[in-house]
Scaffold this motif. Structure first.
Motif, PDB file in Angstrom:
ATOM      1  N   ARG A  69       0.836  -1.201   0.000  1.00 20.30           N
ATOM      2  CA  ARG A  69       0.000   0.000   0.000  1.00 20.30           C
ATOM      3  C   ARG A  69       0.872   1.253   0.000  1.00 20.30           C
ATOM      4  O   ARG A  69       0.643   2.187  -0.783  1.00 20.30           O
ATOM      5  CB  ARG A  69      -0.919  -0.057   1.225  1.00 20.30           C
ATOM      6  CG  ARG A  69      -1.549   1.229   1.662  1.00 20.30           C
ATOM      7  CD  ARG A  69      -2.669   1.685   0.755  1.00 20.30           C
ATOM      8  NE  ARG A  69      -2.925   3.098   1.002  1.00 20.30           N
ATOM      9  CZ  ARG A  69      -3.584   3.563   2.060  1.00 20.30           C
ATOM     10  NH1 ARG A  69      -4.106   2.727   2.936  1.00 20.30           N
ATOM     11  NH2 ARG A  69      -3.747   4.859   2.223  1.00 20.30           N
ATOM     12  N   TYR A 106     -12.518  12.460  -2.415  1.00 22.26           N
ATOM     13  CA  TYR A 106     -12.045  12.988  -1.128  1.00 22.26           C
ATOM     14  C   TYR A 106     -13.029  13.953  -0.481  1.00 22.26           C
ATOM     15  O   TYR A 106     -12.640  14.849   0.253  1.00 22.26           O
ATOM     16  CB  TYR A 106     -10.675  13.654  -1.310  1.00 22.26           C
ATOM     17  CG  TYR A 106      -9.600  12.709  -1.816  1.00 22.26           C
ATOM     18  CD1 TYR A 106      -9.728  11.325  -1.656  1.00 22.26           C
ATOM     19  CD2 TYR A 106      -8.465  13.184  -2.443  1.00 22.26           C
ATOM     20  CE1 TYR A 106      -8.753  10.455  -2.120  1.00 22.26           C
ATOM     21  CE2 TYR A 106      -7.480  12.318  -2.903  1.00 22.26           C
ATOM     22  CZ  TYR A 106      -7.635  10.959  -2.744  1.00 22.26           C
ATOM     23  OH  TYR A 106      -6.664  10.106  -3.206  1.00 22.26           O
ATOM     24  N   ASP A 136     -14.167  12.888   7.840  1.00 25.48           N
ATOM     25  CA  ASP A 136     -13.678  11.648   8.453  1.00 25.48           C
ATOM     26  C   ASP A 136     -12.162  11.694   8.563  1.00 25.48           C
ATOM     27  O   ASP A 136     -11.471  11.586   7.559  1.00 25.48           O
ATOM     28  CB  ASP A 136     -14.069  10.430   7.593  1.00 25.48           C
ATOM     29  CG  ASP A 136     -15.572  10.315   7.452  1.00 25.48           C
ATOM     30  OD1 ASP A 136     -16.284  10.712   8.397  1.00 25.48           O
ATOM     31  OD2 ASP A 136     -16.031   9.839   6.401  1.00 25.48           O
ATOM     32  N   ILE A 187      -8.833  10.018   9.165  1.00 28.56           N
ATOM     33  CA  ILE A 187      -8.282   8.659   9.203  1.00 28.56           C
ATOM     34  C   ILE A 187      -6.869   8.688   9.762  1.00 28.56           C
ATOM     35  O   ILE A 187      -6.543   7.962  10.689  1.00 28.56           O
ATOM     36  CB  ILE A 187      -8.342   8.016   7.806  1.00 28.56           C
ATOM     37  CG1 ILE A 187      -9.819   7.779   7.436  1.00 28.56           C
ATOM     38  CG2 ILE A 187      -7.585   6.692   7.788  1.00 28.56           C
ATOM     39  CD1 ILE A 187     -10.097   7.637   5.979  1.00 28.56           C
ATOM     40  N   ASN A 231      -3.049  10.234   5.638  1.00 22.85           N
ATOM     41  CA  ASN A 231      -4.175  10.175   4.712  1.00 22.85           C
ATOM     42  C   ASN A 231      -4.606  11.574   4.271  1.00 22.85           C
ATOM     43  O   ASN A 231      -4.799  11.834   3.080  1.00 22.85           O
ATOM     44  CB  ASN A 231      -5.324   9.441   5.419  1.00 22.85           C
ATOM     45  CG  ASN A 231      -6.393   8.988   4.464  1.00 22.85           C
ATOM     46  OD1 ASN A 231      -7.224   9.794   4.070  1.00 22.85           O
ATOM     47  ND2 ASN A 231      -6.371   7.716   4.086  1.00 22.85           N
ATOM     48  N   MET A 275      -1.861  13.299   2.052  1.00 20.38           N
ATOM     49  CA  MET A 275      -1.821  12.716   0.708  1.00 20.38           C
ATOM     50  C   MET A 275      -3.000  13.194  -0.135  1.00 20.38           C
ATOM     51  O   MET A 275      -2.860  13.496  -1.321  1.00 20.38           O
ATOM     52  CB  MET A 275      -1.837  11.186   0.800  1.00 20.38           C
ATOM     53  CG  MET A 275      -0.564  10.582   1.339  1.00 20.38           C
ATOM     54  SD  MET A 275       0.838  10.738   0.204  1.00 20.38           S
ATOM     55  CE  MET A 275       0.533   9.345  -0.871  1.00 20.38           C
ATOM     56  N   LYS A 276      -4.170  13.261   0.489  1.00 22.66           N
ATOM     57  CA  LYS A 276      -5.347  13.733  -0.248  1.00 22.66           C
ATOM     58  C   LYS A 276      -5.140  15.167  -0.726  1.00 22.66           C
ATOM     59  O   LYS A 276      -5.442  15.496  -1.878  1.00 22.66           O
ATOM     60  CB  LYS A 276      -6.589  13.655   0.642  1.00 22.66           C
ATOM     61  CG  LYS A 276      -7.138  12.246   0.799  1.00 22.66           C
ATOM     62  CD  LYS A 276      -8.258  12.193   1.819  1.00 22.66           C
ATOM     63  CE  LYS A 276      -8.862  10.786   1.874  1.00 22.66           C
ATOM     64  NZ  LYS A 276      -9.781  10.623   2.988  1.00 22.66           N
ATOM     65  N   PHE A 283      -2.676  15.153  -3.670  1.00 20.11           N
ATOM     66  CA  PHE A 283      -3.287  14.663  -4.915  1.00 20.11           C
ATOM     67  C   PHE A 283      -4.224  15.716  -5.515  1.00 20.11           C
ATOM     68  O   PHE A 283      -4.226  15.951  -6.731  1.00 20.11           O
ATOM     69  CB  PHE A 283      -4.048  13.361  -4.669  1.00 20.11           C
ATOM     70  CG  PHE A 283      -3.167  12.142  -4.687  1.00 20.11           C
ATOM     71  CD1 PHE A 283      -2.299  11.908  -5.738  1.00 20.11           C
ATOM     72  CD2 PHE A 283      -3.209  11.214  -3.660  1.00 20.11           C
ATOM     73  CE1 PHE A 283      -1.482  10.783  -5.763  1.00 20.11           C
ATOM     74  CE2 PHE A 283      -2.398  10.088  -3.669  1.00 20.11           C
ATOM     75  CZ  PHE A 283      -1.536   9.866  -4.723  1.00 20.11           C
ATOM     76  N   GLU A 341     -21.195   8.340  -0.494  1.00 19.95           N
ATOM     77  CA  GLU A 341     -20.851   6.987  -0.922  1.00 19.95           C
ATOM     78  C   GLU A 341     -21.006   6.827  -2.434  1.00 19.95           C
ATOM     79  O   GLU A 341     -20.172   6.186  -3.088  1.00 19.95           O
ATOM     80  CB  GLU A 341     -21.742   5.981  -0.175  1.00 19.95           C
ATOM     81  CG  GLU A 341     -21.284   4.555  -0.260  1.00 19.95           C
ATOM     82  CD  GLU A 341     -19.944   4.305   0.414  1.00 19.95           C
ATOM     83  OE1 GLU A 341     -19.542   5.091   1.306  1.00 19.95           O
ATOM     84  OE2 GLU A 341     -19.284   3.325   0.034  1.00 19.95           O
ATOM     85  N   TRP A 397     -18.133   8.615  -4.025  1.00 22.23           N
ATOM     86  CA  TRP A 397     -16.920   7.804  -3.861  1.00 22.23           C
ATOM     87  C   TRP A 397     -16.892   6.672  -4.889  1.00 22.23           C
ATOM     88  O   TRP A 397     -15.874   6.405  -5.538  1.00 22.23           O
ATOM     89  CB  TRP A 397     -16.884   7.231  -2.430  1.00 22.23           C
ATOM     90  CG  TRP A 397     -15.698   6.368  -2.144  1.00 22.23           C
ATOM     91  CD1 TRP A 397     -14.431   6.774  -1.852  1.00 22.23           C
ATOM     92  CD2 TRP A 397     -15.672   4.928  -2.125  1.00 22.23           C
ATOM     93  NE1 TRP A 397     -13.622   5.680  -1.648  1.00 22.23           N
ATOM     94  CE2 TRP A 397     -14.353   4.535  -1.811  1.00 22.23           C
ATOM     95  CE3 TRP A 397     -16.636   3.941  -2.343  1.00 22.23           C
ATOM     96  CZ2 TRP A 397     -13.976   3.204  -1.712  1.00 22.23           C
ATOM     97  CZ3 TRP A 397     -16.258   2.611  -2.244  1.00 22.23           C
ATOM     98  CH2 TRP A 397     -14.946   2.246  -1.925  1.00 22.23           C
ATOM     99  N   TYR A 450      -1.251  -1.776  -5.756  1.00 17.69           N
ATOM    100  CA  TYR A 450      -2.542  -1.710  -5.065  1.00 17.69           C
ATOM    101  C   TYR A 450      -3.242  -3.061  -5.062  1.00 17.69           C
ATOM    102  O   TYR A 450      -3.885  -3.431  -4.085  1.00 17.69           O
ATOM    103  CB  TYR A 450      -3.426  -0.609  -5.670  1.00 17.69           C
ATOM    104  CG  TYR A 450      -3.646   0.532  -4.692  1.00 17.69           C
ATOM    105  CD1 TYR A 450      -2.617   1.434  -4.419  1.00 17.69           C
ATOM    106  CD2 TYR A 450      -4.843   0.691  -4.009  1.00 17.69           C
ATOM    107  CE1 TYR A 450      -2.784   2.462  -3.513  1.00 17.69           C
ATOM    108  CE2 TYR A 450      -5.023   1.723  -3.093  1.00 17.69           C
ATOM    109  CZ  TYR A 450      -3.992   2.605  -2.850  1.00 17.69           C
ATOM    110  OH  TYR A 450      -4.162   3.608  -1.937  1.00 17.69           O
TER     111      TYR A 450
END
Lengths: 10, 215
Positions: free
Chosen positions: B5, B48, B54, B56, B60, B63-64, B67, B119, B122, B164
């Motif tokens: 990962r 994202y 949320d 995490i 995380n 990185m978001k 990106f 959701e 996503w 991945y």
């Protein structure tokens, strides 16, 4: 064990 | 977090940053599909949505942000930068967004883990990421020009995909209840499409004599 809430991958 | 990962994230990050730095440095985006880059920006933006709701991990969240920032920067360079935008070949980059985006919206609405706004968005991002490479593939086939697509970019994207999948296999065997059909199937489709991309890349490289790999 339940799956954790949310998505932990990018 | 396992090694696959982490390595997958790092190669994914590197692929985006290499492209951004290359555009910034040589002030050219020849051979790059703006449509693919815009679709990737949409992928990150829709995936994202949870960035401020949320938490995490710090990793995380950072990185978001990277990106999101780097993908939108690439799009900005190709569309707005006064020198870079001149090298964008609009007439060749003709893939229609609707053929990609509409099926993804449709699929996300009917096949998802939970029917909530976040959701569904996503899930949409997963489907979209799987096929976002298509305009780049079409551009590549049309121009047969791989000189301007760096070997590193292609290699890093491929490594990200492969790592991945290894990560999912690892997590499946080490974490209880780690079953996520939607990202797995979308991810496998994406990896297969990438394989096609790699095939053309390799083919051109074989026939085409010299491919300049940046230092």
């Amino acid at each position: 064990k339940e799956q954790p809430q949310g998505h932990d991958e990018l | 977090m396992n090694i696959f990962r982490l390595a997958g994230d790092m190669t994914h990050l590197a692929s985006v940053l290499v492209l951004l730095l290359k555009i910034h440095t040589i002030k050219s985006c020849a051979g790059i599909s703006l449509k693919t880059q815009e679709l990737y920006a949409i992928v990150f933006a829709t995936r994202y949505l949870d960035i401020f709701t949320d938490f995490i991990s710090l990793y995380n969240t950072i990185m978001k942000l990277i990106f999101l920032g780097s993908s939108f920067s690439i799009v900005w360079y190709i569309r707005q930068h006064k020198i870079v935008r001149r090298s964008y070949d609009k007439d060749q980059d003709t893939f229609r967004y609707v053929f990609i985006v509409l099926p993804c919206i449709f699929l996300a609405l009917i096949i998802n883990e939970k029917f909530t706004f976040k959701e569904v968005m996503w899930t949409f991002s997963l489907y979209l990421e799987a096929v976002a490479i298509l305009p780049q593939l079409v551009l590549l086939q049309r121009t047969r020009n791989i000189d301007n697509l760096t070997g590193q970019y292609v290699f890093l994207l491929g490594a990200y995909r492969a790592l991945y999948i290894l990560n999912w296999i690892y997590r499946y065997f080490t974490e209880p209840h780690y079953i996520h059909w939607i990202p797995w199937i979308a991810g496998i489709v994406q990896t297969l499409l990438y394989g096609d991309f790699f095939y053309y890349y390799f083919h051109s490289w074989k026939n085409n004599k010299k491919l300049q790999l940046p230092a």
